[in-house]
Design a protein around this motif. Structure first.
Motif, PDB file in Angstrom:
ATOM      1  N   UNK A 193       0.820  -1.210   0.000  1.00 19.32           N
ATOM      2  CA  UNK A 193       0.000   0.000   0.000  1.00 19.32           C
ATOM      3  C   UNK A 193       0.852   1.259   0.000  1.00 19.32           C
ATOM      4  N   UNK A 233       0.634   3.911  -2.940  1.00 21.63           N
ATOM      5  CA  UNK A 233       0.230   5.313  -2.728  1.00 21.63           C
ATOM      6  C   UNK A 233       1.319   6.279  -3.200  1.00 21.63           C
ATOM      7  N   UNK A 292       5.647  -1.740  20.415  1.00 22.86           N
ATOM      8  CA  UNK A 292       6.530  -1.260  19.357  1.00 22.86           C
ATOM      9  C   UNK A 292       6.428  -2.129  18.118  1.00 22.86           C
ATOM     10  N   UNK A 316       4.826  -1.020  14.661  1.00 23.88           N
ATOM     11  CA  UNK A 316       5.542  -1.080  13.392  1.00 23.88           C
ATOM     12  C   UNK A 316       4.751  -1.839  12.353  1.00 23.88           C
ATOM     13  N   UNK A 339       1.690   0.274  11.562  1.00 23.61           N
ATOM     14  CA  UNK A 339       1.971   1.580  10.959  1.00 23.61           C
ATOM     15  C   UNK A 339       2.249   1.485   9.467  1.00 23.61           C
ATOM     16  N   UNK A 340       2.950   0.437   9.071  1.00 23.16           N
ATOM     17  CA  UNK A 340       3.241   0.285   7.641  1.00 23.16           C
ATOM     18  C   UNK A 340       1.974   0.243   6.800  1.00 23.16           C
ATOM     19  N   UNK A 341       1.099  -0.746   7.086  1.00 21.40           N
ATOM     20  CA  UNK A 341      -0.132  -0.737   6.265  1.00 21.40           C
ATOM     21  C   UNK A 341      -0.982   0.497   6.497  1.00 21.40           C
ATOM     22  N   UNK A 366       0.027   3.487   7.119  1.00 20.46           N
ATOM     23  CA  UNK A 366       0.614   4.559   6.304  1.00 20.46           C
ATOM     24  C   UNK A 366       0.144   4.429   4.849  1.00 20.46           C
ATOM     25  N   UNK A 367       0.254   3.181   4.401  1.00 21.73           N
ATOM     26  CA  UNK A 367      -0.173   2.925   3.024  1.00 21.73           C
ATOM     27  C   UNK A 367      -1.634   3.275   2.830  1.00 21.73           C
ATOM     28  N   UNK A 427      -3.659   5.226   4.586  1.00 21.43           N
ATOM     29  CA  UNK A 427      -3.974   6.648   4.715  1.00 21.43           C
ATOM     30  C   UNK A 427      -3.458   7.427   3.494  1.00 21.43           C
ATOM     31  N   UNK A 428      -2.225   7.081   3.125  1.00 20.14           N
ATOM     32  CA  UNK A 428      -1.651   7.797   1.985  1.00 20.14           C
ATOM     33  C   UNK A 428      -2.446   7.523   0.714  1.00 20.14           C
ATOM     34  N   UNK A 429      -2.775   6.248   0.570  1.00 21.14           N
ATOM     35  CA  UNK A 429      -3.540   5.901  -0.632  1.00 21.14           C
ATOM     36  C   UNK A 429      -4.895   6.614  -0.649  1.00 21.14           C
ATOM     37  N   UNK A 456      -5.478   9.393   0.740  1.00 19.90           N
ATOM     38  CA  UNK A 456      -5.213  10.805   0.416  1.00 19.90           C
ATOM     39  C   UNK A 456      -5.010  10.987  -1.087  1.00 19.90           C
ATOM     40  N   UNK A 487      -3.876   5.592  13.798  1.00 21.11           N
ATOM     41  CA  UNK A 487      -2.484   6.011  14.004  1.00 21.11           C
ATOM     42  C   UNK A 487      -2.296   6.642  15.373  1.00 21.11           C
TER      43      UNK A 487
END
Lengths: 117, 661
Positions: free
Chosen positions: A11, A15, B451, B455, B458-460, B462-463, B465-467, B469, B496
């Motif tokens: 992802x 993105x 932690x 981790x 957070x990776x997916x 991030x993906x 949320x960014x996607x 956006x 997040x």
């Protein structure tokens, strides 16, 4: 410009890729360190988004393998911000450090583009 | 004997008398007969009156020379004066008128002879009896002598006996006196008194060693009992004696005065040496100025008493040793940091050290140590008694945790223990530290886990949320797609934030303090308690957003988390939770209030004690509130609670407001 995105999270690659392409950049995706290193060596990119924790080679290891890379800018990304920061990233040969998660992907893209201005 | 003219009677040669023939001697006149009186013995004397008074004179002679022969006076005419004189002067037996018939004459003679024989036998008897008398007298005399001797002897032995008895009585009194004494001073005092009887004797000196370097001297110095010691040693004599010049010099050196003459006796320390493995020795020294002769009764006197004195001194020395041992043990136990008590089968305290309790006797251990009416939970004593070897358990007394080590004591070689020695080790602090460490490790582990999870998520995220956006850019605004993507973006943003909170919350202890607001902390904490808060109504009233406090955020977060979590657990039925913040008087106040049953008076004082918990075992360490208190105090604040009407509890945290520099 030519951008290499090395991240094991699909992802994230998608993105970044979408956002970069929307800005008219050429994007090459690599799913792990080894793949990224191969792609980097095949055609040296202008800009590399490099994740820290990945299967195979980690981001810093990839940087070590590549050695000096005067034609490429590197943005190091990490989801585990504790171990890294801007300073350590620059010591490893990166230009920019971005902690994950991103608040806003477009802000990241414009920061990256800023490196070339 | 017949004196005179017998005719007409013819005198025979012999006269029969009592189966014998009595010879008749005839003389014509008194002068003729007189010499016969001294040469022959006559049984009877017959005298015829002559013309003058020759006959009477003869009779007087006869009476004197042969008084035993009866005298017969014969006369033709008996005159009164002649008879009187005859009786008075010559004690004449018969007066006979001459002449008379032959028959009458022989009868008179017979009578006279009879008389003579009576006299004879009488005199014999007398002689016999006087002889016997003499013998008797002699016997009596010797008997008297014997009695005398005997009496003397008896008297003597009596005296001796009495002397011996009194000597023995004396010794018995001495023994009794010694036996009732319990100090050297008293015993030496008694001896001193006894010695006074001999003049020329000094006060006794006792010297002893108990295996060490030191020699102890017990003496009377100017009348006062004194104990001194010396580090130089001198071999003690093994037999009673007049001490060697070396020993005298040694004593003189020690006492700083001359020793002229003395007598020393070794003292046998049988009992003491049993205890000291034969290392003890002692001597008694008596100074004297006795002459050779006077020494003998003194030595005898000492011999009589030495064994007794030895026994008494030995006993006192042993008692001293034992009591000093026991004193040392007592001090040792009292000096120990841990309370120690010896209890019997009924938990009755036999002995205890000072740390255990000052008022322990006649109590059971749990009464005096824990103030309980029955044995403590976790007490290892019964098990130790049953198993016969040491056991360990944990008890809690007034907020302290004690590890109790019970060591069974086997007395008299029995197989079943009759006593237990309990050592109470206060492990409150170490346990607190241990649990805190455990808590830290737990938090550390949670932190690491968080932690890793962060981790991985957070990776997916991030993906995602960014996607979202990126897609939002592409989607036509006002379209459903745009709105949907918007929700996805928001949800990932929220996720997040939660992950970030979790990361902060579970950070280790060594985080720097920073300026934050109480409201921020509360807001960050509440989402983590969603499931706990689900059944309760939550009222949040935050009014301290403008006031900073200087704290380690994750720690304050833990406190708030704890208090809210406790409040939720206190409310068994769905209730109301109020979380409020406000500022007053340069202080930031956080209040967390529930509608639970409130806190009872019994546990009010113990609420902040470590390990105090009302939760079931395994559901709480009892550390939450005590740690909260120490955290808040570390930030310079206070934490208190009070019950509220109609029911419930309100915890109030007060923290100093800090303005940014």
């Amino acid at each position: 410009m030519k951008v290499l995105v090395v991240d094991d999270e699909v992802l994230v690659r998608r993105s970044l890729s979408r956002a970069l392409k929307a800005n008219g950049h050429e994007v090459i995706e690599a799913a792990d360190g080894n793949e990224g290193l191969k792609a980097w060596k095949a055609t040296p990119p202008d800009l590399v988004f490099l994740d820290v924790l990945m299967p195979g080679l980690t981001g810093p290891e990839v940087l070590k393998e590549v050695g000096p890379h005067p034609t490429s800018k590197v943005i190091l990304m990490s989801a585990f911000a504790g171990d890294h920061n801007m300073e350590t990233a620059q010591q490893m040969g990166a230009d920019l450090f971005v902690p994950k998660p991103f608040e806003d992907i477009f802000a990241i893209i414009s920061m990256a583009e800023g490196l070339f201005r | 004997m017949w004196i005179g003219n017998a005719s007409p009677i013819r005198l025979p040669q012999f006269f029969p008398f009592q189966k014998r023939e009595v010879q008749i001697i005839h003389r014509a006149s008194c002068s003729e007969a007189l010499p016969l009186l001294t040469t022959q013995k006559f049984s009877s004397i017959l005298v015829q009156q002559e013309s003058n008074d020759e006959a009477l004179k003869f009779l007087v002679q006869a009476r004197q020379i042969q008084p035993m022969a009866p005298r017969i006076f014969m006369a033709e005419e008996l005159k009164e004066e002649d008879v009187q004189a005859g009786i008075n002067r010559a004690q004449v037996y018969r007066f006979v008128r001459w002449p008379l018939s032959e028959r009458e004459l022989w009868a008179q003679l017979e009578d006279s002879l009879q008389r003579h024989s009576m006299f004879l036998s009488r005199s014999l008897l007398l002689r016999e009896s006087s002889h016997q008398n003499k013998q008797l007298e002699a016997l009596t005399h010797s008997l008297e002598e014997m009695v005398e001797e005997r009496t003397q002897y008896i008297e003597m032995s009596h005296r001796e006996e009495a002397e011996k008895l009194s000597r023995e009585r004396y010794l018995i009194r001495f023994i009794k006196e010694l036996a009732s004494q319990s100090s050297f001073e008293e015993i030496l005092g008694i001896l001193r008194k006894e010695l006074r009887k001999f003049h020329k004797l000094g006060d006794p000196i006792l010297a002893y060693r108990l295996g060490g370097e030191k020699t102890f001297f017990l003496s009377f110095q100017s009348g006062n009992f004194t104990q001194t010691e010396s580090l130089t040693t001198f071999p003690f004599p093994k037999t009673p004696q007049i001490p060697s010049p070396e020993l005298m010099r040694y004593l003189a050196n020690h006492f700083g005065r001359p020793f002229i003459k003395a007598y020393v006796v070794p003292i046998e320390l049988r009992l003491t040496n049993h205890l000291l493995s034969d290392n003890g020795e002692a001597i008694l020294c008596v100074e004297n100025s006795l002459s050779e002769k006077e020494t003998i009764p003194f030595v005898e006197f000492m011999n009589d008493r030495m064994r007794l004195l030895s026994m008494a001194l030995d006993r006192v020395l042993l008692e001293n040793q034992l009591s000093s041992f026991s004193y040392r043990w007592e001090k040792t136990f009292d000096g120990m940091r841990d309370p120690i008590a010896i209890v019997d089968l009924e938990f009755q305290i036999v002995r205890a050290n000072r740390k255990f309790s000052d008022r322990f006797l006649q109590h059971k251990c749990y009464e005096s140590f824990a103030g309980r009416t029955e044995k403590c939970v976790g007490c290892p004593v019964p098990e130790a008694l049953a198993e016969g070897h040491s056991q360990t358990g944990e008890i809690q007394v007034n907020g302290r945790v004690y590890q109790v080590h019970s060591y069974p004591v086997l007395l008299d070689g029995g197989s079943r223990p009759t006593n237990v020695v309990n050592q109470y080790v206060d492990i409150t602090q170490s346990r607190e530290l241990y649990l805190r460490m455990l808590q830290n490790e737990k938090m550390g582990a949670i932190g690491m886990l968080a932690g890793n999870i962060a981790h991985e998520l957070n990776n997916p995220l991030t993906g995602l949320r960014s996607l979202a956006q990126v897609l939002l850019q592409e989607a036509p605004p006002d379209s459903n797609l745009h709105a949907d993507l918007m929700e996805i973006e928001k949800a990932t943003a929220r996720s997040q934030r939660i992950i970030k909170n979790l990361l902060d919350f579970s950070k280790g202890e060594d985080q720097p303090s920073q300026l934050v607001t109480a409201d921020e902390i509360i807001e960050r904490t509440l989402p983590m308690l969603k499931s706990a808060l689900r059944i309760h109504r939550t009222e949040v009233d935050l009014a301290a957003a403008e006031s900073n406090i200087f704290v380690e955020p994750h720690l304050l977060q833990q406190v708030v988390f704890n208090l809210i979590n406790n409040a939720c657990q206190a409310m068994k039925d769905p209730g109301r939770l109020r979380v409020a913040s406000r500022v007053a008087d340069q202080k930031v106040i956080i209040e967390i209030e529930d509608t639970g049953p409130g806190i009872s008076d019994e546990i009010k004082n113990r609420l902040f004690e470590p390990f105090f918990t009302t939760k079931k075992e395994g559901h709480g360490t009892g550390l939450g509130l005590s740690m909260s208190k120490s955290i808040i105090e570390k930030f310079g604040g206070t934490i208190q609670f009070h019950n509220v009407k109609p029911h419930g509890t309100c915890f109030t945290i007060v923290l100093p407001q800090k303005s940014p520099q």
